[in-house]
Design an enzyme around this catalytic site. Sequence first.
Site, short mmCIF file in Angstrom:
data_model
loop_
_atom_site.label_atom_id
_atom_site.label_comp_id
_atom_site.label_asym_id
_atom_site.label_seq_id
_atom_site.Cartn_x
_atom_site.Cartn_y
_atom_site.Cartn_z
N SER A 53 -12.81 -0.09 -5.64
CA SER A 53 -12.63 0.28 -7.03
C SER A 53 -13.85 0.05 -7.93
O SER A 53 -13.75 -0.56 -8.99
CB SER A 53 -11.40 -0.40 -7.61
OG SER A 53 -10.83 0.49 -8.53
N GLY A 75 -13.39 1.97 -1.55
CA GLY A 75 -12.00 1.60 -1.75
C GLY A 75 -11.86 0.25 -2.44
O GLY A 75 -10.79 -0.34 -2.44
N GLU A 92 0.84 -1.21 0.00
CA GLU A 92 0.00 0.00 0.00
C GLU A 92 0.87 1.26 0.00
O GLU A 92 1.87 1.32 0.72
CB GLU A 92 -0.88 -0.01 1.26
CG GLU A 92 -2.27 0.47 1.01
CD GLU A 92 -3.07 -0.49 0.12
OE1 GLU A 92 -3.27 -0.13 -1.06
OE2 GLU A 92 -3.49 -1.54 0.59
N SER A 118 -27.51 4.63 -15.25
CA SER A 118 -26.98 3.68 -14.26
C SER A 118 -28.01 3.43 -13.17
O SER A 118 -28.65 4.37 -12.70
CB SER A 118 -25.71 4.25 -13.62
OG SER A 118 -25.36 3.48 -12.48
N ASP A 149 -5.72 -0.36 -9.92
CA ASP A 149 -7.12 -0.77 -9.97
C ASP A 149 -7.48 -1.33 -11.35
O ASP A 149 -8.14 -2.36 -11.47
CB ASP A 149 -8.04 0.42 -9.66
CG ASP A 149 -7.71 1.06 -8.33
OD1 ASP A 149 -6.88 0.50 -7.60
OD2 ASP A 149 -8.28 2.13 -8.04
P1 ADP Z 1 -14.23 3.48 -5.56
O1 ADP Z 1 -13.57 3.30 -6.87
O2 ADP Z 1 -13.35 3.18 -4.41
O3 ADP Z 1 -15.54 2.75 -5.45
P2 ADP Z 1 -14.27 6.17 -6.47
O4 ADP Z 1 -14.58 7.45 -5.80
O5 ADP Z 1 -12.96 6.01 -7.12
O6 ADP Z 1 -14.57 5.02 -5.42
O7 ADP Z 1 -15.34 5.91 -7.61
C1 ADP Z 1 -16.71 6.05 -7.37
C2 ADP Z 1 -17.30 6.87 -8.49
O8 ADP Z 1 -17.29 6.10 -9.71
C3 ADP Z 1 -18.76 7.20 -8.25
O9 ADP Z 1 -18.87 8.42 -7.53
C4 ADP Z 1 -19.28 7.34 -9.67
O10 ADP Z 1 -18.96 8.61 -10.21
C5 ADP Z 1 -18.48 6.31 -10.43
N1 ADP Z 1 -19.17 5.02 -10.50
C6 ADP Z 1 -18.68 3.82 -10.10
N2 ADP Z 1 -19.57 2.83 -10.33
C7 ADP Z 1 -20.66 3.41 -10.87
C8 ADP Z 1 -21.94 2.92 -11.32
N3 ADP Z 1 -22.27 1.64 -11.24
N4 ADP Z 1 -22.81 3.82 -11.83
C9 ADP Z 1 -22.50 5.13 -11.92
N5 ADP Z 1 -21.32 5.64 -11.50
C10 ADP Z 1 -20.41 4.81 -10.99
MG MG Z 2 -11.85 4.32 -7.53
#
Ligand code: ADP
Ligand code: MG
Length: 409
Positions: free
Chosen positions: A141, A139, A48, A82, A192
């Site tokens: 991804s 976290g 990490e 979505s 990721d």
């Molecule tokens: P993580 O990758 O850790 O889940 P992030 O902040 O990097 O968190 O990514 C989350 C962002 O990715 C959400 O705020 C959105 O903008 C986008 N996202 C991820 N999955 C989806 C989904 N299934 N539908 C719409 N947006 C998504």
């Molecule tokens: Mg992310």
Amino acid sequence: MTSPEWLESWSADDGAARVRTLFAEVFDGDGTPDGVWSAPGRVNLIGEHTDYNAGLALPVALPHRTYVALRSRTDDLVRLSSAQAPGQTWEARLADVAPGQTSGWGAYVAGVAWALRDAGHEVTGFDAVVDSCVPFGAGLSSSAALECAVAVALDAVHGLGRAADDAGRAELAAACVRAENEIAGAPTGGMDQAASLRCSAGHALLLDCRPGLSALDSATAVPFDPTGAGLALLVVDTRAEHALVDGQYAERRASCERAAEMLGVASLREISPDALEDALRRLGGAEDAEVLRRRVRHVVTEIARTEEFAARVRAGRVDEVGPLMTASHVSLRDDYEVSARELDLVVDAALAAGALGARMTGGGFGGSAIALVPVGEVDTVVTAVHEAFAAAGLPAPGFLLAPPSAPAA
Ligand code: ADP
Ligand code: MG
């Protein structure tokens, strides 16, 4: 007290059915998608804050995936919907997608098309819908899962052929990284996207982040079979808010760069564990030297732990990696100072309840923690963590199991 909440993954059939139904609802009367594609979230076993120090990381793909139903268009319009952003359709012309110009979640999707175009591929607009069982912002991804599902979809509908082999998948991963960094504007390393596209079931992916390595030299599959050793990889989504993450990440990176410069090396990867004590002495007595020493100690020892973790797993000693995970957590907590109360709570409660090892995973300040647990002890550990959160007055965490799973397809 409530019972622990399990965040279940969907079967491939269930995921596909969900997006096919959603596609018909959103693009009513417009026919069917060209197909359905999906890509997993990931969890990092160890390694990490090492990627930007040219170090090592060891992610596995989750069974939790993001599903995309997509139909190519002849013009350059992108229309998206979505299940995780209900009621809002996202629309843009591909020609208008550019760094600093594109906002909203659609940036993660349209950004992939933009990056593939920029790499010289013929990519047109598309209609697409998304649904996902990857926990959001935990976290794990969800962002890379979304990008990588779109990447393999565009690869298929335009016959790019990149998803067919690992070198091609490395190219798709690079496009997804550009989408996230340049179009969505999120500064992340490449772990990721590499994990989501290049992991395989029953394996972890040993990523070597030294610049200039070929795609094939930068990632090696390492067989990782906790189930075969009577163990389970438990992931706990703490649901803690990531406060101040952006500034903290930049500050850690800057400290590492400054330390490397003071030590006369291109990156902290060049400091071997044997040379660590000497390097720490050479950081001298400047005002922030004590902080720099702690940061350097984390990075150098973490890279060594990651190497050792991979070596033990390769030697069939999966039951001996627990102490490395816990040492990683202590280093991230005390030397790198990126843990959070919720993450420490998971680790302490899991270890006390019988986990062989536990650590925060991801950038820190919130997000998720992992524990390696004998299969027969999973319920005990889950109950212990759940009760510790309740006793501390914290919102209930979510739990999932993470057998190393398949890549984007
Ligand atoms: P993580 O990758 O850790 O889940 P992030 O902040 O990097 O968190 O990514 C989350 C962002 O990715 C959400 O705020 C959105 O903008 C986008 N996202 C991820 N999955 C989806 C989904 N299934 N539908 C719409 N947006 C998504
Ligand atoms: Mg992310």
